[in-house]
Design a protein around this motif. Structure first.
Motif, short mmCIF file in Angstrom:
data_model
loop_
_atom_site.label_atom_id
_atom_site.label_comp_id
_atom_site.label_asym_id
_atom_site.label_seq_id
_atom_site.Cartn_x
_atom_site.Cartn_y
_atom_site.Cartn_z
N ASN A 29 0.84 -1.20 0.00
CA ASN A 29 0.00 0.00 0.00
C ASN A 29 0.88 1.25 0.00
O ASN A 29 1.73 1.41 0.88
N LEU A 30 0.63 2.13 -0.96
CA LEU A 30 1.43 3.35 -1.07
C LEU A 30 0.52 4.54 -1.28
O LEU A 30 -0.29 4.57 -2.22
N ASP A 31 0.64 5.53 -0.41
CA ASP A 31 -0.12 6.78 -0.53
C ASP A 31 0.87 7.92 -0.77
O ASP A 31 1.62 8.30 0.13
N SER B 109 -4.15 10.74 -5.59
CA SER B 109 -5.13 11.83 -5.60
C SER B 109 -4.45 13.17 -5.34
O SER B 109 -3.43 13.24 -4.65
N SER B 110 -5.00 14.21 -5.94
CA SER B 110 -4.52 15.59 -5.73
C SER B 110 -3.05 15.75 -6.06
O SER B 110 -2.29 16.39 -5.34
N ASP C 276 -6.54 5.17 -6.39
CA ASP C 276 -7.20 6.44 -6.10
C ASP C 276 -6.51 7.54 -6.90
O ASP C 276 -5.35 7.88 -6.64
N ILE C 277 -7.20 8.07 -7.90
CA ILE C 277 -6.67 9.16 -8.73
C ILE C 277 -7.66 10.33 -8.73
O ILE C 277 -7.78 11.06 -9.71
N HIS D 230 -11.12 4.97 -7.55
CA HIS D 230 -11.57 6.26 -7.02
C HIS D 230 -11.09 7.33 -8.00
O HIS D 230 -9.89 7.62 -8.08
N ILE D 231 -12.03 7.93 -8.72
CA ILE D 231 -11.65 8.87 -9.78
C ILE D 231 -12.57 10.10 -9.75
O ILE D 231 -12.85 10.72 -10.77
#
Length: 785
Positions: free
Chosen positions: A418-420, A445-446, A464-465, A484-485
């Protein structure tokens, strides 16, 4: 109206009347039909009168109430919530709360109460929440206040100035609390065993300015407390004594420090505390200040090898005034060997030394959000053998700029799944990247990316983008289960063939204007879709689909609140679920087809009628009449070019050309005749030729016969002249009857011809040759007249 609702309605009207002596109240109390009454910040100086059993919740906080009498709340027998915080209450009569046997929530905080009476709470056996913070008392009274509150779960006592003593009987009768908050910055006396009577406390919050009495309190709660939270404390003088800790059966699982000051020396004492208490799994520092330089050389590593049993360490907003003098912390590296989860947020961390990373051998979760990490420092932190069991890495809102470099640096983390790396400034995405082989979750994201490439790892299950500048999605991700877009610029749903096992898709707040049942069905495994906040065009097909699917809410988790029409303009802003369009808008193709069919049938009917009643002939005659009307009534004499214009059927041309022309044009003096075969101007419209020829002729000769009547020429071209010639007072027409014609044989549309044959004399062509000479004499005379 049901009696309860009627009572509430009356209450909303009557309760606004101020009590006697309260004429300065600024505004009234408002109550809804469920019995919830809101009187916050209304400048009440007493509890409003007229309160009844219909009131279930009463909020009178932030007013100027000074006194609570026995009668104020007597009739509120069903009251569940009473908020009287932030008033000026200094007196509460003994039986003021006696009738409130159903009360579960009572807030008396931040008033001017200097004494409490146990009789206030005697009948409040259902009470679960009690807030007594911020009053003027020094102690909680001579008798136990809470012995009659068996269901109390949350209790808040103390104040920031005058509360100085905790007595042994203060908490007598309490056996189980979910939260106990004691605000005692100036606490001077703590009676031993004061908190020991409480058998179980889930969460204790202590506001202590100095740690003088901390160990005494700590000893009493070791066996009953799960989480100890210390607030607003200066631990610079804290000293741990192992002699005071003789409890072996401890239940504490978490220590939390909020707005606490600590030095290098006192930090060592705190570590000793952690190490002496078995079972502590989590330690949290929030908004704390470290007044030191990280010099922990005096730490006796022989006796302290780990941070007790601590597995989770959380640090948020750590302030280090002498940061640039800070040591390398190598003295405490060895203490971190058992820690599994570390969170260091918003603490200006720009580097985790490689050696420290290598010591974190049990670490599975690392959160370095809102710090100063860059690719260069990350490379040192994620060195060889660093974080060998790390599964989750959070680098949100740091200073990363290159996806390609970030991926290459993290290749050393072979167990990373998992990478954020959200809220970094990547802007663009390279065509290809390298990532750890077990990656399942990636948060981009962002990050201001504008397009997606094959840089995204194919092994992902969650991507998540959201909140970027993406206008399309064309990646094939065969294992992706969640996408997640949201908050991008997509116009349509992604192609389902790219995401064969997708279960969850969040695509809200894009610019999607529609989606269909076929599109949703193409995602064969989709269980959850969040697509609200888009610019939906509420077409008939879209409305029919969304309103016709009864089980749509099982898939669309934000249906129907977030699905609003953007167009057509008459329904803009309406919920898709509630929108209705007229039949003409929903069946436009059918309406257009019906109109076209009706027009076709009308034209067909008109064509049939025109054919049956010679409508085309009448229209041509009308056009000729309009043409004739535009011209002068009679041509000037100088414009007369012919003695006569001859109108005849083509079948009678032999008689006209071989007999009449010979007799008239070879006579002396000769007559000049106008014949259409000979004298019409080539290329000129025939109607204009006819009208011009008639106007330039002295007379017009009509050679009448059965052929004339039946001739198409006569029907549709030559007889346009009727409008010009057949006036009753006009003698320009000469009728020659070549053969007898019955009047009934003349079509009705030749009305002028039928009329003139009844009113004018015409010449008949005699079959007897003896009489023909007289015929020609009469004709010549008629032309000359």
């Amino acid at each position: 109206m049901p009696p309860a609702l009627w009572i509430v309605w009356v209450l909303g009207s009557v309760i606004s009347l101020p009590k006697e002596g309260a004429s300065d109240q600024a505004s009234s109390l408002s109550c809804d039909p469920t019995g919830v009454c809101d009187g916050r910040s209304r400048s009440f100086n007493s509890i409003p009168s007229g309160l009844t059993a219909a009131v279930k919740s009463l909020d009178l906080s932030s007013n100027e109430i000074t006194y609570v009498s026995n009668s104020d709340l007597r009739r509120c027998v069903d009251l569940r919530t009473l908020r009287l915080g932030a008033n000026e209450i200094h007196t509460v009569e003994e039986d003021s709360f006696f009738s409130l046997r159903s009360l579960e929530y009572l807030d008396l905080s931040y008033n001017r109460l200097s004494n409490f009476s146990s009789s206030w709470f005697r009948s409040l056996s259902a009470l679960k929440f009690l807030n007594l913070l911020g009053n003027l008392y020094k102690t909680l009274g001579e008798r136990s206040l809470f012995s009659h509150l068996p269901n109390l779960r949350i209790l808040k006592v103390g104040n920031s100035n005058s509360f100085t003593e905790i007595q042994e009987k203060d908490f007598a009768g309490l056996t189980l609390l979910e939260k106990l908050e004691i605000n005692a910055p100036n606490l001077q006396t703590y009676a031993p065993k004061s908190l020991k009577s409480i058998q179980n406390i889930s969460h204790l919050i202590l506001h202590l300015k100095q740690p003088i009495l901390l160990l005494e309190i700590f000893v009493d709660i070791l066996s009953s407390l799960e989480c100890l939270e210390l607030r607003d404390t200066n631990l610079n003088t804290f000293h741990f004594s192992e002699v005071s800790i003789n409890e072996t059966n401890t239940s504490i699982k978490k220590f939390a420090f909020r707005n606490v000051q600590i030095t290098d020396e006192s930090f060592i004492e705190v570590v000793k505390l952690f190490n002496s208490v078995s079972g502590v799994l989590e330690v949290e520092f929030d908004d704390c200040t470290h007044d030191g330089v990280g010099d922990f050389r005096t730490l006796t590593l022989d006796t302290i090898k780990y941070l007790g049993d601590v597995e989770t360490l959380t640090i948020r907003k750590l302030h280090i005034p002498q940061f640039f003098l800070y040591h390398d912390l190598s003295n405490i590296y060895s203490l971190t060997g058992k820690v599994k989860r570390i969170t260091i947020e918003n603490s200006k961390v720009f580097l985790v030394p490689c050696l420290l990373s290598q010591h974190l051998k049990s670490l599975e979760y690392l959160d370095l959000s809102e710090n100063l990490m860059s690719e260069e420092t990350l490379k040192n932190s994620a060195c060889e053998h660093a974080w060998p069991f790390l599964k989750t890495l959070v680098l949100r809102q740091n200073r990363l700029e290159s996806l390609e470099k970030t991926g290459e640096i993290l290749l050393t983390l072979q167990n990373l799944t998992n990478l954020d790396i959200s809220k970094n400034n990547f802007h663009s995405m390279p065509e290809t990247c390298q990532w750890p082989g077990k990656m399942k979750y990636l948060n981009l994201s962002s990050t201001r990316i504008q397009s997606l490439t094959r840089c995204i790892p194919q092994t992902l299950e969650i991507l998540d983008i959201s909140n970027n500048n993406l206008d399309s999605f064309s990646l094939i991700l065969p294992e992706l289960k969640e996408l997640h877009i949201s908050r991008n610029k997509l116009k349509t749903l992604p192609d389902a063939s790219f995401l064969p096992v997708l279960l969850v898709m969040r695509i809200s707040r894009n610019i999607i204007n529609t989606f269909s049942k076929e599109q949703l069905d193409s995602f064969q495994k989709l269980k959850t879709l969040e697509a609200g906040g888009n610019s939906f065009i509420c077409s008939c097909d879209f409305l029919s689909f969304t309103q016709g699917q009864q089980d749509l809410a099982q898939v669309l988790i934000d249906w129907p609140e977030d699905y609003l029409c953007d167009s057509p303009s008459p329904v803009r802003g309406q919920r898709v679920q509630d929108t209705r369009l007229s039949p003409s808008e929903c069946h436009r193709a059918a309406v257009v087809s019906a109109v076209c069919c009706a027009l076709f049938l009308l034209l067909l009917l008109m064509g049939i009628l025109c054919h049956r009643f010679h409508g085309l002939w009448y229209m041509k005659m009308m056009w000729a009449w309009l043409q004739a009307k535009r011209k002068p009534r009679k041509a000037p004499r100088r414009d007369i070019c012919y003695d006569a214009f001859v109108s005849y059927s083509e079948r009678d041309s032999y008689w006209v050309e071989n007999l009449m022309v010979q007799e008239l044009e070879h006579f002396n003096p000769p007559f000049k005749l106008c014949l259409h075969k000979r004298d019409f101007i080539p290329g000129k419209w025939i109607i204009d030729n006819i009208i011009d020829s008639i106007e330039k002729s002295h007379k017009t000769i009509f050679v009448l016969s059965e052929n004339f009547v039946k001739s198409e020429w006569c029907k549709y071209e030559l007889d346009f002249s009727h409008f010009r010639l057949f006036d009753e007072n006009d003698d320009a027409a000469i009728l020659i009857l070549l053969e007898p014609i019955e009047k009934k044989a003349i079509p009705q549309r030749f009305c002028k011809l039928r009329k003139i044959m009844n009113t004018k004399t015409y010449l008949e062509w005699p079959a007897d040759e003896m009489q023909q000479e007289g015929f020609w004499l009469n004709l010549r005379a008629a032309i000359k007249s």
